[in-house]
Design a protein around this motif. Structure first.
Motif, mmCIF file in Angstrom:
data_model
loop_
_atom_site.group_PDB
_atom_site.id
_atom_site.type_symbol
_atom_site.label_atom_id
_atom_site.label_comp_id
_atom_site.label_asym_id
_atom_site.label_seq_id
_atom_site.Cartn_x
_atom_site.Cartn_y
_atom_site.Cartn_z
ATOM 1 N N ILE A 183 -39.215 42.605 -28.808
ATOM 2 C CA ILE A 183 -40.079 43.699 -29.264
ATOM 3 C C ILE A 183 -39.487 45.054 -28.875
ATOM 4 O O ILE A 183 -39.375 45.968 -29.692
ATOM 5 C CB ILE A 183 -41.497 43.544 -28.680
ATOM 6 C CG1 ILE A 183 -42.165 42.300 -29.278
ATOM 7 C CG2 ILE A 183 -42.345 44.778 -28.967
ATOM 8 C CD1 ILE A 183 -43.491 41.959 -28.636
ATOM 9 N N VAL A 184 -39.089 45.180 -27.590
ATOM 10 C CA VAL A 184 -38.535 46.447 -27.114
ATOM 11 C C VAL A 184 -37.243 46.777 -27.855
ATOM 12 O O VAL A 184 -37.016 47.918 -28.282
ATOM 13 C CB VAL A 184 -38.290 46.390 -25.591
ATOM 14 C CG1 VAL A 184 -37.537 47.625 -25.132
ATOM 15 C CG2 VAL A 184 -39.612 46.272 -24.849
ATOM 16 N N GLY A 185 -36.393 45.779 -28.031
ATOM 17 C CA GLY A 185 -35.136 46.007 -28.735
ATOM 18 C C GLY A 185 -35.348 46.446 -30.166
ATOM 19 O O GLY A 185 -34.664 47.345 -30.669
ATOM 20 N N SER A 186 -36.313 45.810 -30.851
ATOM 21 C CA SER A 186 -36.601 46.180 -32.242
ATOM 22 C C SER A 186 -37.101 47.616 -32.336
ATOM 23 O O SER A 186 -36.673 48.381 -33.208
ATOM 24 C CB SER A 186 -37.638 45.222 -32.832
ATOM 25 O OG SER A 186 -37.158 43.891 -32.833
ATOM 26 N N VAL A 187 -38.006 47.989 -31.419
ATOM 27 C CA VAL A 187 -38.556 49.350 -31.431
ATOM 28 C C VAL A 187 -37.464 50.376 -31.172
ATOM 29 O O VAL A 187 -37.367 51.403 -31.858
ATOM 30 C CB VAL A 187 -39.688 49.479 -30.394
ATOM 31 C CG1 VAL A 187 -40.112 50.941 -30.242
ATOM 32 C CG2 VAL A 187 -40.882 48.625 -30.799
ATOM 33 N N VAL A 188 -36.611 50.103 -30.184
ATOM 34 C CA VAL A 188 -35.532 51.040 -29.848
ATOM 35 C C VAL A 188 -34.558 51.174 -31.020
ATOM 36 O O VAL A 188 -34.142 52.283 -31.381
ATOM 37 C CB VAL A 188 -34.794 50.577 -28.575
ATOM 38 C CG1 VAL A 188 -33.531 51.413 -28.352
ATOM 39 C CG2 VAL A 188 -35.713 50.684 -27.362
ATOM 40 N N LEU A 189 -34.195 50.048 -31.626
ATOM 41 C CA LEU A 189 -33.232 50.082 -32.730
ATOM 42 C C LEU A 189 -33.783 50.858 -33.920
ATOM 43 O O LEU A 189 -33.096 51.726 -34.488
ATOM 44 C CB LEU A 189 -32.884 48.654 -33.149
ATOM 45 C CG LEU A 189 -31.864 48.509 -34.287
ATOM 46 C CD1 LEU A 189 -30.538 49.151 -33.897
ATOM 47 C CD2 LEU A 189 -31.655 47.040 -34.640
ATOM 48 N N VAL A 190 -35.028 50.549 -34.301
ATOM 49 C CA VAL A 190 -35.632 51.262 -35.435
ATOM 50 C C VAL A 190 -35.781 52.742 -35.118
ATOM 51 O O VAL A 190 -35.535 53.608 -35.964
ATOM 52 C CB VAL A 190 -37.004 50.633 -35.783
ATOM 53 C CG1 VAL A 190 -37.730 51.488 -36.819
ATOM 54 C CG2 VAL A 190 -36.812 49.224 -36.299
ATOM 55 N N GLY A 191 -36.160 53.060 -33.867
ATOM 56 C CA GLY A 191 -36.295 54.467 -33.473
ATOM 57 C C GLY A 191 -34.995 55.225 -33.576
ATOM 58 O O GLY A 191 -34.957 56.365 -34.075
ATOM 59 N N LEU A 192 -33.896 54.613 -33.120
ATOM 60 C CA LEU A 192 -32.592 55.266 -33.206
ATOM 61 C C LEU A 192 -32.180 55.492 -34.658
ATOM 62 O O LEU A 192 -31.634 56.551 -35.013
ATOM 63 C CB LEU A 192 -31.542 54.420 -32.482
ATOM 64 C CG LEU A 192 -31.651 54.361 -30.955
ATOM 65 C CD1 LEU A 192 -30.635 53.386 -30.380
ATOM 66 C CD2 LEU A 192 -31.448 55.753 -30.349
ATOM 67 N N LEU A 193 -32.432 54.483 -35.518
ATOM 68 C CA LEU A 193 -32.090 54.641 -36.932
ATOM 69 C C LEU A 193 -32.912 55.750 -37.581
ATOM 70 O O LEU A 193 -32.383 56.547 -38.367
ATOM 71 C CB LEU A 193 -32.318 53.314 -37.667
ATOM 72 C CG LEU A 193 -31.280 52.223 -37.445
ATOM 73 C CD1 LEU A 193 -31.719 50.925 -38.113
ATOM 74 C CD2 LEU A 193 -29.923 52.655 -37.985
ATOM 75 N N VAL A 194 -34.204 55.809 -37.256
ATOM 76 C CA VAL A 194 -35.065 56.849 -37.820
ATOM 77 C C VAL A 194 -34.587 58.231 -37.401
ATOM 78 O O VAL A 194 -34.496 59.156 -38.219
ATOM 79 C CB VAL A 194 -36.536 56.626 -37.396
ATOM 80 C CG1 VAL A 194 -37.392 57.835 -37.721
ATOM 81 C CG2 VAL A 194 -37.099 55.386 -38.081
ATOM 82 N N LEU A 195 -34.264 58.394 -36.108
ATOM 83 C CA LEU A 195 -33.798 59.696 -35.630
ATOM 84 C C LEU A 195 -32.495 60.104 -36.312
ATOM 85 O O LEU A 195 -32.329 61.253 -36.732
ATOM 86 C CB LEU A 195 -33.611 59.655 -34.110
ATOM 87 C CG LEU A 195 -34.886 59.652 -33.265
ATOM 88 C CD1 LEU A 195 -34.546 59.447 -31.791
ATOM 89 C CD2 LEU A 195 -35.646 60.956 -33.456
#
Length: 621
Positions: free
Chosen positions: A19-31
């Protein structure tokens, strides 16, 4: 209880990590995309006119499609609505009022961003491959399939974007070029058997003449004499005043992935317990294929350590857990993070350096699952086998180049290289195997990692790499199941070779077959075949390979029984038949909890209990 708590804790860590990895990855892509992706407003100069949406004003260079283009389907991709960031449907606005050059500039910018994301993702994946020994970087097997598909799609998408109508031809050419380049020089990497010498100047000739030299009368005499000494040690261990001629047992274990490993361990453990230890003590030889040999090798090592005084038992239930632990995840991870690109990490085995790939990771994980007990060299088993502390084991991978067997054993086994005959027929019998120890005696065959021998024996196609051997011409070894998935042929040839000694000193031969394949298969009907199915029917013969082996081996057993004499050969089969069809264990390197439970329960099926009763009765004689 402690193990269950540890497993639950590990499960929670995996869930939260995902869960944490998915959130971090999607957040980095969005930024990244938020600050780099551009819309058309970003390319307009201050004060530049923007027509109202829906207007009929055409920008320079823009034209309406012609009737011919509409008929030909040039405008067939029509989009009326789209989904906003807030998951709301909106109508698509016309872009006719925008300059086509400006729209193309927007697309180029966003395509560039997508390419950068893909390149960074591939670089991160390659970086993970460097640390593939660490379990925390490994990706689950299910995810690797999606990643592999994504890599192929991204490559094909890039080719399609740049080359348009020529994309298919360019993609095929790229595949051909890559295949050609990886066949030569630095990029030509082939998996190796760890521990032996691969230096080019030391490669050994592999030809029929070379095999004939190994199978010389002098070598045959020497190897038979050494094996007779071993059999005499076996006899001294098993002979008693009450039973001066004990039965000699041959264990034949089948291939079939992890289910065979678990089934072999469960069956041999329980059968040996039920016979009061006679099964393993009276066993002289273990032969077989792939997964079954993994389970038998681990049990044999524990049996050796138990005899040497180690605080361990062959009846320990944790052995079943050990041999059934996952091997699929590390292998599939190595494929996409390392082997798909180019193996660059190295390691030392014996006196030589090798590259890390999925073969290395398979052996490493197998050793870890078995607590390092199989981390031995081939020669380490020479003395225990000669002293009859443990059964002799012959590993026999299939040589892809000429369909012969590579006979791997710490003992000299040149007498297994061709069918046994003492008359004039011997000259007409073709050599169908190679004694690994003698063939590679100058390449430090004794230093071969035992796990490499086991891996060669269970090289599942595509999942594990074929093992390249240092010969001239070079040859490859793969799964033993292609020649003998049940281990009967090697055992039968051994019995035939030492028939006189067996008849003089034993009460007969017992073949114990531990197999994960049905003995009698259902007949598949040929009704309602389409033309394509009919054309492919001859290729379906490969699916009946194990059935054809069964027929030939039944014939071999009948001939062997005739050679030994009436009632001198007994065959006892333990067959895995799923207790519940929906829980049937798959032929894979991974077993679910339900599959493991079904395998354990299958031992108590009536037919296997009847086999156990027959085995106990035979070994009492």
């Amino acid at each position: 209880m402690a193990r269950r708590i540890q497993q639950n804790h590990g499960g929670f860590v995996e869930y939260y990590g995902f869960i944490v990895g998915s959130v971090v990855l999607v957040g980095l892509l969005v930024l990244y995309l938020y600050f780099t992706n551009k819309d058309i407003g970003s390319f307009l100069r201050p004060g530049e006119f923007i027509p109202n949406p829906g207007g009929r004003l055409l920008a320079p260079g823009y034209r309406l499609p012609t009737i011919w283009e509409i008929r030909e389907g040039a405008t067939r991709w029509r989009v009326d609505t789209y989904l906003t960031e807030r998951l709301r449907l909106r109508l698509v606005r016309s872009v006719a009022h925008y300059n086509p050059a400006m729209i193309a500039q927007v697309f180029r910018q966003n395509h560039l961003n997508a390419v950068i994301v893909q390149v960074v993702a591939l670089l991160l994946l390659m970086a993970q491959g460097i640390f593939m020994d660490s379990e925390w970087v490994r990706i689950p097997a299910g995810a690797t399939a999606f990643i592999l598909a994504s890599i192929v799609m991204s490559m094909f998408g890039a080719v399609t974007f740049w080359f348009r109508r020529w994309s298919m031809l360019i993609f095929i050419c790229l595949v051909i070029v890559v295949n050609y380049i990886t066949g030569f020089g630095f990029f030509n990497y082939r998996n190796r058997a760890y521990g032996i010498d691969y230096r080019e100047e030391n490669r050994v000739p592999y030809s029929y003449k070379a095999l004939e030299d190994i199978c010389s009368p002098e070598n045959l005499r020497r190897d038979k004499a050494a094996t007779l000494d071993m059999l005499n040690n076996w006899l001294a261990k098993n002979r008693t005043p009450a039973n001066p001629k004990p039965k000699i047992v041959f264990l034949c274990v089948s291939g079939g992935g992890m289910r065979s490993s678990l089934w072999t361990m469960q069956t041999l453990q329980q059968a040996d317990r039920a016979t009061g230890g006679k099964l393993l003590r009276q066993s002289a030889l273990i032969s077989g294929a792939s997964g079954g040999m993994l389970g038998a090798a681990y049990l044999r090592e524990v049996y050796l350590r138990q005899q040497n005084g180690a605080p361990i038992s062959v009846y320990d239930s944790t052995l079943v857990d050990d041999i059934s632990r996952d091997l699929l995840n590390p292998v599939t991870f190595a494929i996409i993070a390392n082997d798909l690109f180019f193996p660059i990490s190295t390691f030392q085995s014996g006196d030589f350096t090798y590259r890390k790939d999925r073969g290395y990771l398979f052996e490493s994980q197998l050793n870890e699952n078995c607590h390092g007990m199989l981390s031995k060299r081939l020669a380490a088993y020479r003395e225990p086998e000669r002293d009859a502390k443990i059964p002799m084991m012959v590993v026999s991978p299939f040589v892809l180049n000429d369909a012969r067997r590579m006979l791997i054993s710490p003992q000299g086994v040149s007498y297994l290289m061709k069918p046994f005959d003492q008359g004039r027929l011997s000259a007409q019998l073709e050599i169908d195997g190679a004694d690994f120890g003698r063939l590679f005696s100058q390449q430090q065959a004794d230093s071969l990692a035992f796990t490499s021998a086991l891996r060669m024996n269970c090289t599942y196609p595509l999942i594990l790499p074929n093992v390249w051997l240092p010969t001239t011409p070079s040859v490859e070894a793969m799964d033993a199941g292609f020649r003998d998935n049940y281990g009967v042929t090697i055992a039968a040839r051994f019995v035939h070779t030492f028939r006189d000694w067996i008849l003089e000193n034993t009460g007969g031969v017992v073949f114990v077959q531990v197999r994960c394949w049905q003995k009698v298969d259902q007949i598949v009907k040929s009704d309602s075949k389409g033309i394509l199915h009919t054309l492919l029917t001859p290729a379906n013969a490969a699916a009946n390979l194990t059935s054809m082996q069964d027929f030939d081996q039944d014939n071999t057993l009948a001939l062997l029984s005739d050679v030994l004499g009436k009632n001198k050969l007994e065959v006892v089969r333990f067959l895995y038949r799923p207790v519940r069809k929906q829980n049937e264990a798959s032929m894979s390197l991974h077993l679910s909890k339900r599959e493991k439970l079904d395998l354990l329960r299958a031992y108590y099926a009536p037919e296997n209990q009847a086999s156990l009763a027959a085995l106990k009765q035979i070994l009492r004689k």
